[in-house]
Motif scaffolding. Structure first.
Motif, PDB file in Angstrom:
ATOM      1  N   VAL A 231      30.731  45.292  43.980  1.00  0.00           N
ATOM      2  CA  VAL A 231      31.676  44.764  44.970  1.00  0.00           C
ATOM      3  C   VAL A 231      33.068  44.615  44.355  1.00  0.00           C
ATOM      4  CG1 VAL A 231      32.221  42.785  46.451  1.00  0.00           C
ATOM      5  CG2 VAL A 231      29.870  43.631  46.322  1.00  0.00           C
ATOM      6  N   ALA A 232      33.148  44.100  43.134  1.00  0.00           N
ATOM      7  CA  ALA A 232      34.449  43.884  42.484  1.00  0.00           C
ATOM      8  C   ALA A 232      35.166  45.203  42.228  1.00  0.00           C
ATOM      9  CB  ALA A 232      34.267  43.113  41.179  1.00  0.00           C
ATOM     10  N   ILE A 233      34.446  46.215  41.805  1.00  0.00           N
ATOM     11  CA  ILE A 233      35.071  47.524  41.561  1.00  0.00           C
ATOM     12  C   ILE A 233      35.639  48.076  42.866  1.00  0.00           C
ATOM     13  CG2 ILE A 233      34.553  49.934  40.994  1.00  0.00           C
ATOM     14  CD1 ILE A 233      32.613  48.780  38.818  1.00  0.00           C
ATOM     15  N   ALA A 234      34.846  48.007  43.936  1.00  0.00           N
ATOM     16  CA  ALA A 234      35.316  48.512  45.230  1.00  0.00           C
ATOM     17  C   ALA A 234      36.502  47.700  45.735  1.00  0.00           C
ATOM     18  CB  ALA A 234      34.171  48.497  46.240  1.00  0.00           C
TER      19      ALA A 234
ATOM     20  N   PHE B  94      43.610  46.689  45.878  1.00  0.00           N
ATOM     21  CA  PHE B  94      44.732  46.537  44.952  1.00  0.00           C
ATOM     22  C   PHE B  94      45.237  47.860  44.395  1.00  0.00           C
ATOM     23  CE2 PHE B  94      42.839  42.405  45.242  1.00  0.00           C
ATOM     24  CZ  PHE B  94      43.948  41.589  45.385  1.00  0.00           C
ATOM     25  N   ALA B  95      44.365  48.652  43.803  1.00  0.00           N
ATOM     26  CA  ALA B  95      44.806  49.915  43.204  1.00  0.00           C
ATOM     27  C   ALA B  95      45.357  50.877  44.254  1.00  0.00           C
ATOM     28  CB  ALA B  95      43.647  50.566  42.439  1.00  0.00           C
TER      29      ALA B  95
ATOM     30  N   PHE C  87      47.138  43.008  50.786  1.00  0.00           N
ATOM     31  CA  PHE C  87      46.803  42.227  49.593  1.00  0.00           C
ATOM     32  C   PHE C  87      47.965  42.125  48.600  1.00  0.00           C
ATOM     33  CE2 PHE C  87      42.967  43.787  51.531  1.00  0.00           C
ATOM     34  CZ  PHE C  87      42.208  42.636  51.611  1.00  0.00           C
ATOM     35  N   ARG C  88      49.163  42.494  49.002  1.00  0.00           N
ATOM     36  CA  ARG C  88      50.305  42.501  48.071  1.00  0.00           C
ATOM     37  C   ARG C  88      50.710  41.111  47.590  1.00  0.00           C
ATOM     38  NH1 ARG C  88      53.068  44.206  52.866  1.00  0.00           N
ATOM     39  NH2 ARG C  88      54.056  42.381  53.804  1.00  0.00           N
TER      40      ARG C  88
ATOM     41  N   ASP D  52      27.558  50.693  49.979  1.00  0.00           N
ATOM     42  CA  ASP D  52      28.566  51.662  50.401  1.00  0.00           C
ATOM     43  C   ASP D  52      29.891  51.280  49.745  1.00  0.00           C
ATOM     44  OD1 ASP D  52      30.455  53.255  51.668  1.00  0.00           O
ATOM     45  OD2 ASP D  52      29.773  52.788  53.695  1.00  0.00           O
ATOM     46  N   SER D  53      30.398  52.111  48.863  1.00  0.00           N
ATOM     47  CA  SER D  53      31.618  51.773  48.121  1.00  0.00           C
ATOM     48  C   SER D  53      32.890  52.341  48.745  1.00  0.00           C
ATOM     49  CB  SER D  53      31.491  52.244  46.672  1.00  0.00           C
ATOM     50  OG  SER D  53      31.382  53.662  46.641  1.00  0.00           O
ATOM     51  N   ALA D  54      32.774  52.888  49.959  1.00  0.00           N
ATOM     52  CA  ALA D  54      33.938  53.477  50.604  1.00  0.00           C
ATOM     53  C   ALA D  54      34.954  52.412  51.008  1.00  0.00           C
ATOM     54  CB  ALA D  54      33.502  54.263  51.849  1.00  0.00           C
ATOM     55  N   CYS D  55      36.220  52.791  50.964  1.00  0.00           N
ATOM     56  CA  CYS D  55      37.278  51.934  51.460  1.00  0.00           C
ATOM     57  C   CYS D  55      37.308  52.051  52.983  1.00  0.00           C
ATOM     58  CB  CYS D  55      38.629  52.343  50.873  1.00  0.00           C
ATOM     59  SG  CYS D  55      38.709  52.189  49.073  1.00  0.00           S
ATOM     60  N   ALA D  56      37.832  51.028  53.656  1.00  0.00           N
ATOM     61  CA  ALA D  56      37.859  51.030  55.131  1.00  0.00           C
ATOM     62  C   ALA D  56      38.788  52.110  55.653  1.00  0.00           C
ATOM     63  CB  ALA D  56      38.298  49.662  55.643  1.00  0.00           C
TER      64      ALA D  56
END
Length: 121
Positions: A32-35, A41-42, A48-49, A117-121
């Protein structure tokens, strides 16, 4: 004599999966933290700025977690806590960010990531 014979029997030839030594909670939180870091952020997501990602996966409490805190204030009051615990590594979220405009998105992202599921939204 039966006890002696039983002690001499060979071990099962079934291979066992190597143990990583990590708890289910830590494995789930790493995923979860990696995703979250990658997607929130990355990627430069503007939502999230104003926040910083504070990783606390090496928790000795048995509850690895990460926090979102005010940007640049790692000692500040957490605005979001995402943690895992228990033998199943159940992931929970809490904090005032969940009550704001993007709260349902945040909860959905965490739910998706904790489900594998590690996909971004």
């Amino acid at each position: 004599m039966l006890a002696l014979a039983a002690g001499c029997q060979s071990q099962s030839s079934q291979p066992t999966a190597p143990s990583t030594g990590k708890s289910a909670a830590l494995r789930n939180m790493e995923q979860v933290a990696i995703a979250a870091h990658r997607c929130w952020f990355a990627s430069g997501d503007p939502t999230f700025r104003d926040y910083s990602f504070a990783n606390e996966l090496n928790s000795f409490s048995g509850r690895p977690r990460f926090l979102l805190v005010p940007k640049g204030n790692f000692g500040g009051k957490p605005l979001l806590v995402v943690q895992a615990e228990g033998s199943a590594g159940a992931v929970t979220t809490f904090g005032p960010l969940l009550e704001q405009q993007d709260g349902s998105r945040i909860a959905g992202d965490v739910r998706r990531w904790s489900g594998g599921d590690s996909a971004c939204a």
